[in-house]
Design a protein around this motif. Structure first.
Motif, PDB file in Angstrom:
ATOM      1  N   LYS A 212      -5.514  -2.767   8.347  1.00  0.00           N
ATOM      2  CA  LYS A 212      -4.896  -1.603   7.735  1.00  0.00           C
ATOM      3  C   LYS A 212      -3.428  -1.565   8.160  1.00  0.00           C
ATOM      4  CE  LYS A 212      -6.850   1.324   5.804  1.00  0.00           C
ATOM      5  NZ  LYS A 212      -7.129   1.591   4.359  1.00  0.00           N
ATOM      6  N   ARG A 213      -2.563  -2.044   7.274  1.00  0.00           N
ATOM      7  CA  ARG A 213      -1.140  -2.119   7.598  1.00  0.00           C
ATOM      8  C   ARG A 213      -0.357  -0.920   7.063  1.00  0.00           C
ATOM      9  NH1 ARG A 213      -2.595  -7.460   6.028  1.00  0.00           N
ATOM     10  NH2 ARG A 213      -2.542  -8.921   7.799  1.00  0.00           N
ATOM     11  N   ILE A 214      -0.851  -0.305   5.994  1.00  0.00           N
ATOM     12  CA  ILE A 214      -0.245   0.918   5.473  1.00  0.00           C
ATOM     13  C   ILE A 214      -1.349   1.966   5.335  1.00  0.00           C
ATOM     14  CG2 ILE A 214       1.014   2.028   3.596  1.00  0.00           C
ATOM     15  CD1 ILE A 214       2.371  -0.512   2.931  1.00  0.00           C
ATOM     16  N   ILE A 215      -1.160   3.094   6.001  1.00  0.00           N
ATOM     17  CA  ILE A 215      -2.091   4.204   5.881  1.00  0.00           C
ATOM     18  C   ILE A 215      -1.654   5.041   4.690  1.00  0.00           C
ATOM     19  CG2 ILE A 215      -3.028   6.270   6.990  1.00  0.00           C
ATOM     20  CD1 ILE A 215      -2.547   4.878   9.682  1.00  0.00           C
ATOM     21  N   LEU A 216      -2.525   5.152   3.710  1.00  0.00           N
ATOM     22  CA  LEU A 216      -2.199   5.815   2.451  1.00  0.00           C
ATOM     23  C   LEU A 216      -2.779   7.222   2.442  1.00  0.00           C
ATOM     24  CD1 LEU A 216      -3.044   2.768   0.163  1.00  0.00           C
ATOM     25  CD2 LEU A 216      -0.763   3.505   0.886  1.00  0.00           C
ATOM     26  N   HIS A 217      -1.919   8.196   2.184  1.00  0.00           N
ATOM     27  CA  HIS A 217      -2.317   9.604   2.162  1.00  0.00           C
ATOM     28  C   HIS A 217      -2.213  10.138   0.737  1.00  0.00           C
ATOM     29  CE1 HIS A 217      -1.822   9.853   6.623  1.00  0.00           C
ATOM     30  NE2 HIS A 217      -0.851   8.980   6.393  1.00  0.00           N
ATOM     31  N   THR A 218      -3.240  10.815   0.271  1.00  0.00           N
ATOM     32  CA  THR A 218      -3.200  11.496  -1.016  1.00  0.00           C
ATOM     33  C   THR A 218      -3.407  12.982  -0.787  1.00  0.00           C
ATOM     34  OG1 THR A 218      -4.069   9.554  -2.186  1.00  0.00           O
ATOM     35  CG2 THR A 218      -4.199  11.677  -3.312  1.00  0.00           C
ATOM     36  N   LEU A 219      -2.370  13.761  -1.080  1.00  0.00           N
ATOM     37  CA  LEU A 219      -2.420  15.211  -0.893  1.00  0.00           C
ATOM     38  C   LEU A 219      -2.913  15.872  -2.178  1.00  0.00           C
ATOM     39  CD1 LEU A 219      -0.377  14.125   1.281  1.00  0.00           C
ATOM     40  CD2 LEU A 219       0.767  16.343   1.108  1.00  0.00           C
ATOM     41  N   PRO A 220      -3.655  16.958  -2.074  1.00  0.00           N
ATOM     42  CA  PRO A 220      -4.123  17.644  -3.286  1.00  0.00           C
ATOM     43  C   PRO A 220      -2.966  18.315  -4.017  1.00  0.00           C
ATOM     44  CG  PRO A 220      -4.630  18.954  -1.335  1.00  0.00           C
ATOM     45  CD  PRO A 220      -4.101  17.635  -0.836  1.00  0.00           C
ATOM     46  N   GLY A 221      -3.075  18.410  -5.340  1.00  0.00           N
ATOM     47  CA  GLY A 221      -2.080  19.145  -6.096  1.00  0.00           C
ATOM     48  C   GLY A 221      -1.268  18.280  -7.032  1.00  0.00           C
ATOM     49  N   MET A 222      -0.361  18.938  -7.754  1.00  0.00           N
ATOM     50  CA  MET A 222       0.434  18.301  -8.797  1.00  0.00           C
ATOM     51  C   MET A 222       1.897  18.114  -8.392  1.00  0.00           C
ATOM     52  SD  MET A 222      -1.543  17.637 -11.363  1.00  0.00           S
ATOM     53  CE  MET A 222      -0.335  17.358 -12.658  1.00  0.00           C
ATOM     54  N   GLY A 223       2.223  18.253  -7.129  1.00  0.00           N
ATOM     55  CA  GLY A 223       3.610  18.147  -6.705  1.00  0.00           C
ATOM     56  C   GLY A 223       4.124  16.724  -6.708  1.00  0.00           C
ATOM     57  N   HIS A 224       5.357  16.551  -6.235  1.00  0.00           N
ATOM     58  CA  HIS A 224       5.960  15.218  -6.118  1.00  0.00           C
ATOM     59  C   HIS A 224       6.607  15.020  -4.752  1.00  0.00           C
ATOM     60  CE1 HIS A 224       7.996  11.505  -7.041  1.00  0.00           C
ATOM     61  NE2 HIS A 224       9.182  12.070  -6.838  1.00  0.00           N
ATOM     62  N   SER A 225       7.501  15.930  -4.364  1.00  0.00           N
ATOM     63  CA  SER A 225       8.292  15.740  -3.141  1.00  0.00           C
ATOM     64  C   SER A 225       7.576  16.362  -1.951  1.00  0.00           C
ATOM     65  CB  SER A 225       9.685  16.361  -3.310  1.00  0.00           C
ATOM     66  OG  SER A 225      10.376  15.738  -4.366  1.00  0.00           O
ATOM     67  N   ILE A 226       6.836  15.538  -1.225  1.00  0.00           N
ATOM     68  CA  ILE A 226       5.972  16.014  -0.139  1.00  0.00           C
ATOM     69  C   ILE A 226       6.749  16.746   0.940  1.00  0.00           C
ATOM     70  CG2 ILE A 226       4.460  15.253   1.743  1.00  0.00           C
ATOM     71  CD1 ILE A 226       3.553  12.962  -0.075  1.00  0.00           C
ATOM     72  N   LEU A 227       7.891  16.189   1.345  1.00  0.00           N
ATOM     73  CA  LEU A 227       8.609  16.709   2.512  1.00  0.00           C
ATOM     74  C   LEU A 227       9.778  17.627   2.160  1.00  0.00           C
ATOM     75  CD1 LEU A 227       8.719  13.484   4.731  1.00  0.00           C
ATOM     76  CD2 LEU A 227       6.996  15.294   4.687  1.00  0.00           C
ATOM     77  N   THR A 228      10.086  17.777   0.871  1.00  0.00           N
ATOM     78  CA  THR A 228      11.278  18.562   0.501  1.00  0.00           C
ATOM     79  C   THR A 228      10.959  19.627  -0.548  1.00  0.00           C
ATOM     80  OG1 THR A 228      11.925  16.818  -1.063  1.00  0.00           O
ATOM     81  CG2 THR A 228      12.891  16.719   1.142  1.00  0.00           C
ATOM     82  N   LEU A 229      11.131  19.318  -1.818  1.00  0.00           N
ATOM     83  CA  LEU A 229      11.034  20.326  -2.869  1.00  0.00           C
ATOM     84  C   LEU A 229       9.657  20.975  -2.945  1.00  0.00           C
ATOM     85  CD1 LEU A 229      13.005  18.381  -5.602  1.00  0.00           C
ATOM     86  CD2 LEU A 229      13.791  20.428  -4.430  1.00  0.00           C
ATOM     87  N   ASP A 230       8.605  20.246  -2.616  1.00  0.00           N
ATOM     88  CA  ASP A 230       7.246  20.788  -2.688  1.00  0.00           C
ATOM     89  C   ASP A 230       6.654  21.047  -1.306  1.00  0.00           C
ATOM     90  OD1 ASP A 230       6.891  20.734  -5.594  1.00  0.00           O
ATOM     91  OD2 ASP A 230       7.041  18.566  -5.377  1.00  0.00           O
ATOM     92  N   PHE A 231       7.490  21.020  -0.288  1.00  0.00           N
ATOM     93  CA  PHE A 231       7.015  21.271   1.074  1.00  0.00           C
ATOM     94  C   PHE A 231       6.764  22.759   1.272  1.00  0.00           C
ATOM     95  CE2 PHE A 231       7.716  22.242   5.566  1.00  0.00           C
ATOM     96  CZ  PHE A 231       6.845  21.343   6.170  1.00  0.00           C
ATOM     97  N   VAL A 232       5.643  23.083   1.917  1.00  0.00           N
ATOM     98  CA  VAL A 232       5.302  24.470   2.230  1.00  0.00           C
ATOM     99  C   VAL A 232       5.160  24.588   3.743  1.00  0.00           C
ATOM    100  CG1 VAL A 232       3.646  26.343   1.926  1.00  0.00           C
ATOM    101  CG2 VAL A 232       4.131  24.775   0.023  1.00  0.00           C
ATOM    102  N   ASP A 233       6.051  25.357   4.340  1.00  0.00           N
ATOM    103  CA  ASP A 233       6.106  25.463   5.801  1.00  0.00           C
ATOM    104  C   ASP A 233       5.114  26.517   6.287  1.00  0.00           C
ATOM    105  OD1 ASP A 233       6.847  25.062   8.393  1.00  0.00           O
ATOM    106  OD2 ASP A 233       8.780  26.082   8.243  1.00  0.00           O
ATOM    107  N   GLU A 234       3.842  26.206   6.093  1.00  0.00           N
ATOM    108  CA  GLU A 234       2.771  27.089   6.540  1.00  0.00           C
ATOM    109  C   GLU A 234       1.733  26.270   7.280  1.00  0.00           C
ATOM    110  OE1 GLU A 234       1.137  28.971   3.124  1.00  0.00           O
ATOM    111  OE2 GLU A 234       2.953  30.150   2.680  1.00  0.00           O
ATOM    112  N   ALA A 235       1.280  26.770   8.426  1.00  0.00           N
ATOM    113  CA  ALA A 235       0.277  26.065   9.216  1.00  0.00           C
ATOM    114  C   ALA A 235      -0.953  25.783   8.364  1.00  0.00           C
ATOM    115  CB  ALA A 235      -0.095  26.898  10.442  1.00  0.00           C
ATOM    116  N   GLY A 236      -1.397  24.535   8.395  1.00  0.00           N
ATOM    117  CA  GLY A 236      -2.584  24.159   7.656  1.00  0.00           C
ATOM    118  C   GLY A 236      -2.333  23.690   6.242  1.00  0.00           C
TER     119      GLY A 236
END
Length: 256
Positions: A212-236
């Motif tokens: 396993k050289r790349i760990i692939l994460h799939t987040l639920p939802g229809m967003g695009h920008s995980i860390l910026t435009l679609d980031f939600v700063d809420e615990a959990g």
């Protein structure tokens, strides 16, 4: 989080390095903070408030963040205008080509090497997002880079079942990930710019030989920008959990 620290509070320097084809490329690089080293590569919408907020989170974590300004305005986002700009920067960006990385990756490798050497550090971490997401993978071929997160890697556009990496780059990256441990890559399940076929291409290319050289994460939802435009700063929240995991991964990889 409060309004992010604006770019005029960053140190600004110009950096020039060659890219393939014999061209010299110059871009401004903004930096702030102290500690472990992160090269945060802007996404297509630009270095907007959300990207500055992401930089703030890493600075608060004990990082010195370097923001290369590759295109577009700073402080705001404009995806259509920036797409036109990047289409006109063909000496640096190949949005549709597969089988090789974009020339600007050469410039980014030189920047990572410079940052590492100037700070006498073990190495640097990188984040690429959207059209620069693939860059975070390509940069793992460089000895200065010890960890990378490819967030919603979208290029090559249209050809989502293919990668913007040469066979030579893939071989070097696989060897380095075997030594360093896996890197991370993520997308939203409903993302139409970074499709599941992209994740499958990465999986079948890198996660071979029962490794396993790349760990692939799939987040639920229809967003695009995980860390910026679609980031939600809420615990959990899935995006907050993804950022926390990336930070832990970087902390461990860059520990002296």
């Amino acid at each position: 989080m409060n309004k992010p620290i604006q770019i005029d509070q960053y140190e600004k320097n110009s950096f020039t390095a060659p890219v393939r084809g014999g061209h010299q490329v110059t871009h401004d690089v903004y930096s702030r903070g102290s500690g472990k080293l992160l090269v945060l590569i802007q996404e297509l919408p630009g270095i907007g408030q959300e990207t500055l907020a992401l930089a703030d989170r890493f600075v608060a974590r004990g990082y010195k963040v370097f923001l290369p300004h590759l295109f577009g305005a700073i402080g705001t986002t404009n995806m259509p205008a920036n797409f036109v700009r990047v289409m006109c920067m063909q000496k640096e960006f190949n949005l549709f080509a597969s089988g090789r990385s974009s020339p600007v990756v050469d410039w980014l490798k030189a920047l990572c090497q410079k940052v590492k050497e100037e700070h006498g550090a073990k190495g640097v971490a990188t984040i690429g997002m959207c059209l620069t997401g693939n860059f975070a993978i390509a940069l793992m071929a460089d000895e200065a880079v010890l960890a990378s997160f490819a967030s919603q890697p979208a290029v090559p556009l249209v050809l989502q079942r293919r990668l913007q990496l040469s066979e030579e780059e893939i071989a070097v990256i696989k060897e380095r990930l075997d030594r360093l441990g896996p890197m991370h890559c993520g997308r939203f399940a409903g993302d139409i710019l970074c499709r599941n076929s992209k994740m499958k291409a990465l999986d079948r290319t890198f996660n071979t030989d029962d490794k396993k050289r790349i760990i692939l994460h799939t987040l639920p939802g229809m967003g695009h920008s995980i860390l910026t435009l679609d980031f939600v700063d809420e615990a959990g929240h899935p995006t907050a959990r993804a950022l926390a995991e990336v930070m832990d991964y970087f902390d461990e990889s860059l520990a002296e």
